[in-house]
Enzyme design. Sequence first.
Site, PDB file in Angstrom:
ATOM      1  N   ILE A  36      49.009  -1.024  62.140  1.00 38.75           N
ATOM      2  CA  ILE A  36      48.072   0.220  62.258  1.00 38.75           C
ATOM      3  C   ILE A  36      47.598   0.555  60.904  1.00 38.75           C
ATOM      4  O   ILE A  36      48.369   0.942  60.032  1.00 38.75           O
ATOM      5  CB  ILE A  36      49.006   1.260  62.961  1.00 38.75           C
ATOM      6  CG1 ILE A  36      49.708   0.857  63.932  1.00 38.75           C
ATOM      7  CG2 ILE A  36      48.213   2.603  63.188  1.00 38.75           C
ATOM      8  CD1 ILE A  36      50.814   1.875  64.454  1.00 38.75           C
TER       9      ILE A  36
ATOM     10  N   GLY B 120      48.454   3.884  58.245  1.00 31.84           N
ATOM     11  CA  GLY B 120      49.973   4.700  58.549  1.00 31.84           C
ATOM     12  C   GLY B 120      49.954   4.797  60.124  1.00 31.84           C
ATOM     13  O   GLY B 120      49.307   4.293  60.707  1.00 31.84           O
ATOM     14  N   SER B 121      50.682   5.853  60.544  1.00 28.61           N
ATOM     15  CA  SER B 121      51.008   6.239  61.694  1.00 28.61           C
ATOM     16  C   SER B 121      52.455   5.905  61.996  1.00 28.61           C
ATOM     17  O   SER B 121      53.272   6.080  61.298  1.00 28.61           O
ATOM     18  CB  SER B 121      50.164   5.864  62.842  1.00 28.61           C
ATOM     19  OG  SER B 121      50.145   4.378  62.764  1.00 28.61           O
ATOM     20  N   ARG B 122      52.783   5.370  63.290  1.00 25.61           N
ATOM     21  CA  ARG B 122      54.238   5.284  63.633  1.00 25.61           C
ATOM     22  C   ARG B 122      54.154   4.014  64.647  1.00 25.61           C
ATOM     23  O   ARG B 122      53.575   3.665  65.399  1.00 25.61           O
ATOM     24  CB  ARG B 122      54.961   6.180  63.986  1.00 25.61           C
ATOM     25  CG  ARG B 122      54.947   6.944  65.100  1.00 25.61           C
ATOM     26  CD  ARG B 122      55.763   8.161  65.428  1.00 25.61           C
ATOM     27  NE  ARG B 122      56.365   8.105  66.824  1.00 25.61           N
ATOM     28  CZ  ARG B 122      56.162   9.554  67.381  1.00 25.61           C
ATOM     29  NH1 ARG B 122      56.085  10.553  66.802  1.00 25.61           N
ATOM     30  NH2 ARG B 122      56.790   9.550  68.735  1.00 25.61           N
TER      31      ARG B 122
END
Length: 113
Positions: free
Chosen positions: A80, A83-85
């Site tokens: 991704i 970032g993000s999760r």
Amino acid sequence: HVNRTPCSGTVEEILYKPGKFLNASLDKASEDNERNYYKIKDNNGNNIIVVQIAGLVARRIVCETNNNQQLKQGDRIGMIRFGSRADVYYENYEPLVKVGQTAISGETLLAKN
């Protein structure tokens, strides 16, 4: 963020869901944000679900895996951008991490069978 498979097994399904780009740390992000689901059947027949969730800035999920692909634990399944999760769902495993613990992709063992 590079995302890796938490277990060895076979990719049974990949499902992309378009959505919003809320802050990935919000609970709503799991249901509202753009995301990509991977259903992986481990070598013991258990289903593991890995979900890539785009965040406020990320806005770009990259899938590097195909249906029916054989994976070894730690193999790269995608990334991704910015970032993000990633969420991991499983049954029949004992968690090895604690709430709030920092996990490092490809290094931290999340659970054991």
